[in-house]
Design a protein around this motif. Sequence first.
Motif, PDB file in Angstrom:
ATOM      1  N   ALA A 452      -7.925  13.332   7.212  1.00 57.31           N
ATOM      2  CA  ALA A 452      -8.545  12.906   6.018  1.00 57.31           C
ATOM      3  C   ALA A 452      -8.911  10.897   6.168  1.00 57.31           C
ATOM      4  N   VAL A 453      -9.459  10.998   5.110  1.00 60.35           N
ATOM      5  CA  VAL A 453      -9.776   8.887   4.973  1.00 60.35           C
ATOM      6  C   VAL A 453      -9.402   8.617   3.033  1.00 60.35           C
ATOM      7  N   PHE A 454      -8.147   8.063   2.936  1.00 56.69           N
ATOM      8  CA  PHE A 454      -7.217   7.434   1.919  1.00 56.69           C
ATOM      9  C   PHE A 454      -8.050   5.894   1.712  1.00 56.69           C
ATOM     10  N   ASN A 455      -9.121   5.639   0.754  1.00 58.20           N
ATOM     11  CA  ASN A 455      -9.638   4.484   0.897  1.00 58.20           C
ATOM     12  C   ASN A 455      -9.213   3.565  -0.094  1.00 58.20           C
ATOM     13  N   GLY A 456      -8.335   4.483  -1.207  1.00 59.49           N
ATOM     14  CA  GLY A 456      -7.813   3.852  -2.015  1.00 59.49           C
ATOM     15  C   GLY A 456      -5.942   3.861  -2.206  1.00 59.49           C
ATOM     16  N   SER A 457      -5.501   3.151  -2.890  1.00 58.12           N
ATOM     17  CA  SER A 457      -4.029   3.129  -3.156  1.00 58.12           C
ATOM     18  C   SER A 457      -3.541   4.469  -3.063  1.00 58.12           C
ATOM     19  N   THR A 458      -2.251   5.086  -2.173  1.00 59.47           N
ATOM     20  CA  THR A 458      -2.680   6.222  -2.524  1.00 59.47           C
ATOM     21  C   THR A 458      -0.604   6.431  -2.706  1.00 59.47           C
ATOM     22  N   VAL A 459       0.336   8.087  -2.880  1.00 59.44           N
ATOM     23  CA  VAL A 459       1.219   7.735  -3.543  1.00 59.44           C
ATOM     24  C   VAL A 459       1.520   9.004  -3.349  1.00 59.44           C
ATOM     25  N   PHE A 460       2.540   9.200  -2.254  1.00 61.90           N
ATOM     26  CA  PHE A 460       3.688  10.717  -1.912  1.00 61.90           C
ATOM     27  C   PHE A 460       4.665  10.523  -2.822  1.00 61.90           C
ATOM     28  N   GLY A 461       4.966   9.359  -3.081  1.00 65.35           N
ATOM     29  CA  GLY A 461       6.166   9.432  -3.689  1.00 65.35           C
ATOM     30  C   GLY A 461       7.524  10.607  -4.414  1.00 65.35           C
ATOM     31  N   SER A 462       8.363  10.763  -3.545  1.00 65.62           N
ATOM     32  CA  SER A 462       9.106  11.684  -4.400  1.00 65.62           C
ATOM     33  C   SER A 462       8.661  13.181  -4.356  1.00 65.62           C
ATOM     34  N   ALA A 463       7.522  13.401  -3.285  1.00 70.73           N
ATOM     35  CA  ALA A 463       7.244  14.432  -2.639  1.00 70.73           C
ATOM     36  C   ALA A 463       8.018  15.249  -1.859  1.00 70.73           C
ATOM     37  N   LEU A 464       7.718  16.757  -1.848  1.00 68.57           N
ATOM     38  CA  LEU A 464       8.939  17.822  -1.207  1.00 68.57           C
ATOM     39  C   LEU A 464       7.932  18.621  -0.087  1.00 68.57           C
ATOM     40  N   PHE A 465       7.918  18.034   1.366  1.00 66.81           N
ATOM     41  CA  PHE A 465       7.033  19.041   2.248  1.00 66.81           C
ATOM     42  C   PHE A 465       7.900  20.083   2.656  1.00 66.81           C
ATOM     43  N   GLY A 466       8.127  21.700   2.356  1.00 70.73           N
ATOM     44  CA  GLY A 466       9.067  22.680   2.613  1.00 70.73           C
ATOM     45  C   GLY A 466       8.478  23.027   4.118  1.00 70.73           C
ATOM     46  N   GLU A 467       7.019  22.767   4.575  1.00 69.03           N
ATOM     47  CA  GLU A 467       7.175  22.993   5.760  1.00 69.03           C
ATOM     48  C   GLU A 467       6.405  22.086   6.892  1.00 69.03           C
ATOM     49  N   PHE A 468       5.765  22.471   7.387  1.00 65.79           N
ATOM     50  CA  PHE A 468       4.960  21.772   8.190  1.00 65.79           C
ATOM     51  C   PHE A 468       4.091  20.952   7.309  1.00 65.79           C
ATOM     52  N   ALA A 469       3.778  19.387   7.474  1.00 64.19           N
ATOM     53  CA  ALA A 469       3.254  18.721   7.290  1.00 64.19           C
ATOM     54  C   ALA A 469       2.361  18.075   8.422  1.00 64.19           C
ATOM     55  N   GLU A 470       1.040  17.625   7.998  1.00 65.97           N
ATOM     56  CA  GLU A 470      -0.071  17.139   9.119  1.00 65.97           C
ATOM     57  C   GLU A 470      -0.884  16.089   8.677  1.00 65.97           C
ATOM     58  N   PHE A 471      -0.334  15.072   8.870  1.00 60.68           N
ATOM     59  CA  PHE A 471      -0.950  13.772   8.510  1.00 60.68           C
ATOM     60  C   PHE A 471      -2.518  13.437  10.218  1.00 60.68           C
ATOM     61  N   ASP A 472      -2.040  14.035  10.631  1.00 59.15           N
ATOM     62  CA  ASP A 472      -2.757  13.547  11.699  1.00 59.15           C
ATOM     63  C   ASP A 472      -4.772  12.549  11.826  1.00 59.15           C
ATOM     64  N   ASN A 473      -4.341  11.995  12.876  1.00 62.38           N
ATOM     65  CA  ASN A 473      -5.791  11.474  12.498  1.00 62.38           C
ATOM     66  C   ASN A 473      -6.401  10.848  11.080  1.00 62.38           C
TER      67      ASN A 473
END
Length: 612
Positions: A452-473
Motif C-alpha cells: 500500500a502507498v500512503f501519500n498523506g499523513s496516516t493514523v492508526f492510533g489505538s487500533a487493535l489488530f486481533g490476528e496477523f497484521a501485514e504492512f510488507d513493502n
Amino acid sequence: MSEIDNDARAQAANLVKQPKAGAGLPGGRPSLTPIPKWVIAVGVPAMLVVSGVVGWYLLTTGTTRDQLDAIRTAGTLGVGFGGAVALWLAVRRQRSTELDLIQKYIAHELAERIATQNEMSANRVAEHAEYDARERRLTDLYLKAVEQLGSDASPVRHGGLYALERVAQNNPAQRQIIVNVLCSYLRAPYSAPGETPLPSKSGIRRPLTRKTSRNSAKMLKDFSEPQRRNPLDDRARQEREVRLTAQHILTEHLRPGDNPEKFAETFWQDIDLDLTGAYLIDINLSRAAVKKAVFTGAKFSGFANFESANFEEAAHFQGSEFHGRARFIAAQFYQHANFSESNFHDRTIFAGTKFHNAAIFEDASFSGATVFDQVELGGQSTFRRSEFHGSLAFENAHFTGEVSFEGVSFCGDLHFYDATFADVAEFNEATFKKSAEFASVNFKKDASFADAVFNGSTVFGSALFGEFAEFDNASFKRDAQFNGSIFQGDARFGEVTFSGNVEFDNVTFRSDSWFAGVNFHQAARFDASEFGEIADFSNAAFSWVAGFNLVKFIGRADFSGAYFADDTSFEGATFASSVDLTDASFASGLPTELTDHTFDESTDMQSHDNTC
C-alpha cells in the motif's frame, strides 16, 4: 297423521339415497300389487249362490233348533270373514294412501334437487359470464392504455399511464404486469431537453461598419424576430413530464406505509423492478419496499433518493450512472447488492445502510464526497480497484464478513475511525493520496496493507489488530502514527519505507514483530512500547533520530545489520532475552544505555561498534 308424515319422510329419505328396484312404478318406486280379476269374478257369484241355497233350504224344509244355531254360527263366520275382507281392504287403502304420500314427497325432493342444481348451474354460468366480461373489460382497458402510451400527444400518454394505474390498483393479480409495462416505458431511449435556438434570418447580411455597428446592433436587438425553440426540445420536455408521471406511479405504490402492522391500501406488494438502462429523473424510492430490483446500466439524472428503501432480493446497480446526489441512508439490502463499475458523480451517502449479504463495489468510481458511516456489511464485500476522488468516511462502520479494498485509490481524506472488521480486511496495493485515519479501528482477524502507498499523513492510533497484521513493502510518504495500538498476532513491516516521522509509542506487540529492512527517513519513536516475542529490526535503516526509551523487549531483539545515522536512545529500555547487534552501525557511537545496561543472565549481548 304426524307419525305417518315422519315415517313417510324417513322412507322418502332412504328411497332418495338408495332407490330400490322392483315391481311397481317405473324407476323402482314402491307400489301396491293390483287385486287379481278372478278374485272378484269368482268370489261375488259364489257368495250369491251360497246365500241363495241357504235361503231356499230354510224356506222349503223345516229346521230344528240345532240346525238354526249352526246356521247362525255359519252366518257369523261369514260376516266375520266379510269384516276381515273389509278390514284388509281398508288397510290396503291406507297403505296406498301412504305410498302416494311417499311418491309425492320423493317427487318434491327431486324437484327441489333439480331446482337447486339448475340454480347452481345458472349461478356458475353467470359467474363465468361475469368473469369473462370482466376479463374482456380488463383486456380492453389494458390494450387501450398501452395503445395510448404510443401516442404522439403527451396528454394521451399521461392518460394511458393513469389508466394502467387504475387497472393495477383494482386488480392485484395484474400489478406486476402493469409495473413491467411502466418499466418498459422508462427503459425506452430518451434524451434530456436542451436549449438550442435556431439561427435568425433577420439582420444585415453585409459586415457592420465601425461607425454604425453599435446603433445597428441595438436596432437588431429591438426589432429582430424572437428566438424560436427547437420543436424537438419541446417534445423532449413533454416526454420528461410523462416519464416523471410514470416514476411517480411506481414510487407511490411501492411504499407500504408507516404502520408496520397494516400495509397501506395503495401499496403493491412483492413487486420486481427491471429498469435496465432506464433514464430516471429525480427518482424517489425512499421508504419503498421492492422484491427484486434491476438498475443495471441505468442513468440517474438529478437527485436519486433510496433512503430507508428495502430490497428483499438481489439489487443490481452495476454499470449505473448517478449524475446527481445519491442517498441510500438506512436502506436495507437483504440479498447481495451489486454496484460494480458504477459511477457516482456527486455526493453519495450510504450512512446507516445494512447489507445483509455481499456488497459489491468493484471498479466503481465516486467523484464527490462519500459517506459510509455506521454502515453494516454482513457478507463478503469488495471494493477492489474502485476510485474515491472525494473524501470518504467509514466511521463506526461494521464489516461482518471479509472485505477487500485491494487496489483501491483513495484520492481524498479517508476516515475509518472506530470501524470494526470482524473478518479478514485487505488493503493490498491500495493508494491513499491524502490523509488516512484508522484510529480506534478494531481488526479482529487478519489485516493486510501489503504494497500500500500512503501519500498523506496516516493514523492508526489505538487500533487493535486481533490476528496477523501485514504492512510488507508499504510506503508511508508523510507522518505515520501508531500510538497506543495493540498487535495481538504477528506484525510484519518488512521492507516498509517511512518517509516522514513515525510514532509507535505505547504500542503492544504480543507476538512477533518484523521491521526487517525498514527505512526510517525521519524520526522513529517506539517509546514505552512492549515487544512480546521476537522484535526483528535487522537491516533496518534509521536515517534520523531513533527512540526506544522505556521499551520492554520480552523476547529476542534483533538489530543485526541495522544502521542508525543519528541520535539513538534506549534510555530505560529493558531486555529480558538476547539482543543481537551483529554488524549494527551507530553513527553517533553505541548508545551508553546499551553499554552500561544491566541485562538478565540469559541475555546474549553482541556489540559491534561500526562508527564511521
